[in-house]
Write a protein that holds these residues in place. Structure first.
Motif, mmCIF file in Angstrom:
data_model
loop_
_atom_site.group_PDB
_atom_site.id
_atom_site.type_symbol
_atom_site.label_atom_id
_atom_site.label_comp_id
_atom_site.label_asym_id
_atom_site.label_seq_id
_atom_site.Cartn_x
_atom_site.Cartn_y
_atom_site.Cartn_z
ATOM 1 N N UNK A 1 24.280 -0.679 9.246
ATOM 2 C CA UNK A 1 22.853 -0.428 9.174
ATOM 3 C C UNK A 1 22.180 -1.313 8.129
ATOM 4 N N UNK A 2 22.955 -2.016 7.312
ATOM 5 C CA UNK A 2 22.350 -2.875 6.295
ATOM 6 C C UNK A 2 21.354 -3.814 6.959
ATOM 7 N N UNK A 3 20.309 -4.198 6.205
ATOM 8 C CA UNK A 3 19.304 -5.059 6.802
ATOM 9 C C UNK A 3 18.367 -5.676 5.788
ATOM 10 N N UNK A 4 17.347 -6.350 6.324
ATOM 11 C CA UNK A 4 16.371 -7.052 5.513
ATOM 12 C C UNK A 4 14.972 -6.711 5.999
ATOM 13 N N UNK A 5 14.068 -6.514 5.058
ATOM 14 C CA UNK A 5 12.670 -6.243 5.369
ATOM 15 C C UNK A 5 11.826 -7.255 4.595
ATOM 16 N N UNK A 6 10.891 -7.875 5.285
ATOM 17 C CA UNK A 6 9.967 -8.802 4.640
ATOM 18 C C UNK A 6 8.564 -8.257 4.789
ATOM 19 N N UNK A 7 7.778 -8.335 3.701
ATOM 20 C CA UNK A 7 6.410 -7.825 3.745
ATOM 21 C C UNK A 7 5.536 -8.546 2.740
ATOM 22 N N UNK A 8 4.235 -8.507 2.973
ATOM 23 C CA UNK A 8 3.244 -8.980 2.003
ATOM 24 C C UNK A 8 2.667 -7.745 1.346
ATOM 25 N N UNK A 9 2.754 -7.671 0.020
ATOM 26 C CA UNK A 9 2.250 -6.500 -0.696
ATOM 27 C C UNK A 9 1.282 -6.936 -1.787
ATOM 28 N N UNK A 10 0.350 -6.062 -2.165
ATOM 29 C CA UNK A 10 -0.542 -6.403 -3.276
ATOM 30 C C UNK A 10 0.243 -6.356 -4.588
ATOM 31 N N UNK A 11 0.224 -7.449 -5.331
ATOM 32 C CA UNK A 11 0.983 -7.549 -6.570
ATOM 33 C C UNK A 11 0.691 -6.413 -7.539
ATOM 34 N N UNK A 12 1.740 -5.738 -7.985
ATOM 35 C CA UNK A 12 1.619 -4.655 -8.954
ATOM 36 C C UNK A 12 1.005 -3.389 -8.393
ATOM 37 N N UNK A 13 0.677 -3.377 -7.096
ATOM 38 C CA UNK A 13 -0.020 -2.218 -6.529
ATOM 39 C C UNK A 13 0.602 -1.730 -5.221
ATOM 40 N N UNK A 14 1.869 -2.044 -4.993
ATOM 41 C CA UNK A 14 2.527 -1.575 -3.773
ATOM 42 C C UNK A 14 2.601 -0.055 -3.810
ATOM 43 N N UNK A 15 2.638 0.567 -2.635
ATOM 44 C CA UNK A 15 2.758 2.021 -2.559
ATOM 45 C C UNK A 15 3.621 2.389 -1.355
ATOM 46 N N UNK A 16 4.003 3.682 -1.263
ATOM 47 C CA UNK A 16 4.904 4.094 -0.169
ATOM 48 C C UNK A 16 4.248 4.096 1.213
ATOM 49 N N UNK A 17 2.952 3.807 1.277
ATOM 50 C CA UNK A 17 2.274 3.728 2.574
ATOM 51 C C UNK A 17 2.564 2.394 3.231
ATOM 52 N N UNK A 18 1.852 2.097 4.309
ATOM 53 C CA UNK A 18 2.040 0.805 4.971
ATOM 54 C C UNK A 18 1.717 -0.347 4.029
ATOM 55 N N UNK A 22 6.580 2.652 6.369
ATOM 56 C CA UNK A 22 7.139 2.716 7.723
ATOM 57 C C UNK A 22 8.393 1.853 7.902
ATOM 58 N N UNK A 23 8.472 0.755 7.156
ATOM 59 C CA UNK A 23 9.652 -0.115 7.258
ATOM 60 C C UNK A 23 10.847 0.482 6.524
ATOM 61 N N UNK A 24 10.584 1.072 5.349
ATOM 62 C CA UNK A 24 11.674 1.594 4.523
ATOM 63 C C UNK A 24 12.108 2.999 4.916
ATOM 64 N N UNK A 54 13.233 -7.443 0.909
ATOM 65 C CA UNK A 54 14.087 -6.346 0.449
ATOM 66 C C UNK A 54 15.348 -6.362 1.307
ATOM 67 N N UNK A 55 16.477 -6.517 0.653
ATOM 68 C CA UNK A 55 17.754 -6.433 1.353
ATOM 69 C C UNK A 55 18.412 -5.130 0.929
ATOM 70 N N UNK A 56 18.831 -4.337 1.920
ATOM 71 C CA UNK A 56 19.414 -3.043 1.601
ATOM 72 C C UNK A 56 20.785 -2.897 2.260
ATOM 73 N N UNK A 57 21.579 -2.012 1.658
ATOM 74 C CA UNK A 57 22.930 -1.727 2.150
ATOM 75 C C UNK A 57 22.998 -0.281 2.632
ATOM 76 N N UNK A 58 24.063 0.042 3.342
ATOM 77 C CA UNK A 58 24.254 1.388 3.879
ATOM 78 C C UNK A 58 24.336 2.456 2.793
ATOM 79 N N UNK A 59 24.777 2.074 1.591
ATOM 80 C CA UNK A 59 24.911 3.049 0.512
ATOM 81 C C UNK A 59 23.594 3.317 -0.222
ATOM 82 N N UNK A 60 22.500 2.689 0.226
ATOM 83 C CA UNK A 60 21.195 2.913 -0.404
ATOM 84 C C UNK A 60 20.864 1.914 -1.492
ATOM 85 N N UNK A 61 21.790 1.018 -1.796
ATOM 86 C CA UNK A 61 21.499 -0.002 -2.805
ATOM 87 C C UNK A 61 20.590 -1.067 -2.183
#
Length: 158
Positions: A1-18, A22-24, A54-61
């Motif tokens: 299930x490990x994978x990679x997510x790429x996104x454009x986020x507002x610097x210093x102001x990212x939040x758990x919303x879109x 939805x990706x994470x 963001x690169x993530x592993x199955x163990x949540x790292x």
């Protein structure tokens, strides 16, 4: 299930919303931990759109790689305006000094095709032209010619 997510986020102001939430959400990572780390690493680009991977592993790292904001975002921040001109050849929204152009060129140097500051500045000048930004009070479309003529050698070769 490990994978990679790429996104454009507002610097210093990212939040758990879109766009991150939805990706994470379906991944094993702690979304709030990812958002917190992104905000720490992008704080210097406050409010600018910043590419993150963001690169993530199955163990949540996870690991986060922060890119450099798009050239247009750096120019907007440096020159202090929100949006580019609707008619960039006629309506100018800001003026930049050669020192400001050099600063943006140096910030973007890792992402540009140029091998030196002089040519990187010419690439930045092209983006200025498309945004309706003048350089040293003159139309940015003539910037390449002025650089090639040596008009700014004292700043760009320093």
């Amino acid at each position: 299930m490990a994978g990679t997510i790429e996104a454009l986020v507002p610097g210093g102001q990212a939040n758990p919303g879109p766009p991150l939430g939805p990706e994470l959400g379906p991944t094993p990572v702690d979304v709030q931990d990812v958002v917190s780390q992104i905000n720490e690493e992008t704080a210097a680009f406050d409010g600018m759109e910043v590419p993150v991977t963001i690169e993530y592993e199955d163990d949540g790292s996870f690991t986060i790689e922060v890119g450099v904001p798009p050239t247009a975002e750096l120019i907007k921040d440096e020159a202090g305006f929100e949006t580019g001109s609707g008619e960039p050849q006629k309506d100018f929204v800001a003026d930049m000094s050669i020192e400001q152009v050099k600063k943006v060129a140096e910030q973007k140097s890792t992402d540009l095709l140029s091998y030196d500051v002089k040519n990187a500045a010419k690439e930045v000048g092209g983006t200025c032209a498309s945004l309706g930004v003048t350089i040293e009070g003159e139309d940015a479309r003539t910037f390449d010619d002025r650089v090639d003529a040596g008009d700014y050698d004292d700043v760009l070769e320093a």
